[in-house]
Design a protein around this motif. Structure first.
Motif, mmCIF file in Angstrom:
data_model
loop_
_atom_site.group_PDB
_atom_site.id
_atom_site.type_symbol
_atom_site.label_atom_id
_atom_site.label_comp_id
_atom_site.label_asym_id
_atom_site.label_seq_id
_atom_site.Cartn_x
_atom_site.Cartn_y
_atom_site.Cartn_z
ATOM 1 N N TYR A 40 14.537 -34.199 -43.552
ATOM 2 C CA TYR A 40 14.145 -33.325 -43.153
ATOM 3 C C TYR A 40 15.077 -33.498 -42.098
ATOM 4 O O TYR A 40 14.521 -34.118 -41.394
ATOM 5 C CB TYR A 40 12.858 -32.713 -43.064
ATOM 6 C CG TYR A 40 12.324 -32.306 -44.497
ATOM 7 C CD1 TYR A 40 12.696 -31.361 -45.390
ATOM 8 C CD2 TYR A 40 11.216 -33.235 -44.330
ATOM 9 C CE1 TYR A 40 11.708 -31.683 -46.888
ATOM 10 C CE2 TYR A 40 10.797 -33.379 -45.749
ATOM 11 C CZ TYR A 40 10.624 -32.588 -47.029
ATOM 12 O OH TYR A 40 10.237 -32.442 -47.858
ATOM 13 N N LEU A 99 15.384 -28.014 -37.283
ATOM 14 C CA LEU A 99 16.285 -26.781 -36.155
ATOM 15 C C LEU A 99 15.394 -26.406 -35.580
ATOM 16 O O LEU A 99 15.479 -25.696 -34.696
ATOM 17 C CB LEU A 99 16.887 -26.510 -37.781
ATOM 18 C CG LEU A 99 17.254 -26.835 -38.813
ATOM 19 C CD1 LEU A 99 18.014 -25.486 -39.983
ATOM 20 C CD2 LEU A 99 18.866 -27.069 -37.989
ATOM 21 N N PRO A 158 14.137 -21.765 -44.279
ATOM 22 C CA PRO A 158 15.606 -22.708 -43.961
ATOM 23 C C PRO A 158 16.029 -22.587 -41.703
ATOM 24 O O PRO A 158 16.322 -22.944 -42.038
ATOM 25 C CB PRO A 158 16.378 -21.762 -44.842
ATOM 26 C CG PRO A 158 14.981 -20.619 -45.665
ATOM 27 C CD PRO A 158 13.954 -20.599 -44.712
ATOM 28 N N TYR A 174 13.690 -26.673 -41.414
ATOM 29 C CA TYR A 174 14.514 -27.473 -40.986
ATOM 30 C C TYR A 174 15.562 -27.460 -42.100
ATOM 31 O O TYR A 174 15.141 -25.877 -43.111
ATOM 32 C CB TYR A 174 13.383 -28.628 -41.153
ATOM 33 C CG TYR A 174 12.790 -27.618 -42.728
ATOM 34 C CD1 TYR A 174 13.746 -28.418 -44.155
ATOM 35 C CD2 TYR A 174 11.633 -27.634 -42.918
ATOM 36 C CE1 TYR A 174 12.564 -27.785 -45.310
ATOM 37 C CE2 TYR A 174 10.815 -27.325 -44.171
ATOM 38 C CZ TYR A 174 11.064 -27.974 -45.330
ATOM 39 O OH TYR A 174 10.725 -27.672 -46.457
ATOM 40 N N GLU A 175 16.903 -28.418 -42.258
ATOM 41 C CA GLU A 175 17.197 -28.188 -43.221
ATOM 42 C C GLU A 175 17.287 -29.760 -44.369
ATOM 43 O O GLU A 175 17.203 -30.808 -43.855
ATOM 44 C CB GLU A 175 19.098 -28.413 -42.677
ATOM 45 C CG GLU A 175 19.677 -29.010 -43.469
ATOM 46 C CD GLU A 175 20.992 -28.986 -42.797
ATOM 47 O OE1 GLU A 175 22.046 -29.285 -43.193
ATOM 48 O OE2 GLU A 175 21.650 -28.786 -41.839
ATOM 49 N N ASN A 176 17.116 -29.151 -45.523
ATOM 50 C CA ASN A 176 16.728 -31.051 -46.257
ATOM 51 C C ASN A 176 18.252 -31.430 -46.744
ATOM 52 O O ASN A 176 18.698 -30.720 -47.163
ATOM 53 C CB ASN A 176 16.270 -29.883 -47.825
ATOM 54 C CG ASN A 176 15.442 -31.303 -49.151
ATOM 55 O OD1 ASN A 176 15.908 -32.311 -48.559
ATOM 56 N ND2 ASN A 176 15.251 -30.850 -49.395
#
Length: 141
Positions: A62, A65, A78, A81-83
């Motif tokens: 992850y 963000l 969303p 974090y960005e996966n």
């Protein structure tokens, strides 16, 4: 919004773990890494860092963000974090899922009659043995 957050609080707030104590245990047991280094639950994370969480058989990644310490709703994830988990990790998960009876935990003892029938039905007969061996001998007489 702070520039830093504790990793155990962030993992809980970002809904990666159900409780903060489970997140802290994961950190203590070496299942949470940042840049290849195991981190303690008190480690402070910053925006832009990539956190790797090992939940066997997959290691999820992850990119942070937003650093938060208060749990947010699932719709806001969303923004947090960005996966960035690689596709091969998801293939590993899928292979584990279709490989058969993976839900049977190691050390649970012998299968019950019902579980044994399910296993036999899953494996199925390798070949049919409904022929009579004596018929061959009659032809040679």
């Amino acid at each position: 919004m702070a520039n830093e957050a504790r990793i155990d609080k962030w993992l809980w707030a970002a809904r990666i773990f159900k409780t903060r104590s489970i997140a802290a245990d994961a950190c203590k047991n070496g299942r949470v890494t940042i840049s290849g280094t195991n981190v303690k639950p008190s480690h402070m994370v910053k925006v832009g860092e990539t956190v790797c969480v090992r939940k066997p058989p997959v290691t999820y990644s992850y990119k942070i963000l937003k650093t938060i310490e208060q749990r947010v709703g699932a719709k806001l994830i969303p923004e947090v974090y960005e996966n960035v988990t690689t596709a091969d990790q998801y293939e590993l998960l899928e292979m584990n899922r279709i490989s058969g009876f993976v839900d049977r935990a190691r050390g649970t003892g012998r299968p019950t009659k019902k579980e044994r029938r399910s296993l036999d039905a899953f494996i199925g007969p390798a070949y049919e043995t409904n022929f009579d061996w004596d018929d061959d001998d009659d032809e040679n007489d």
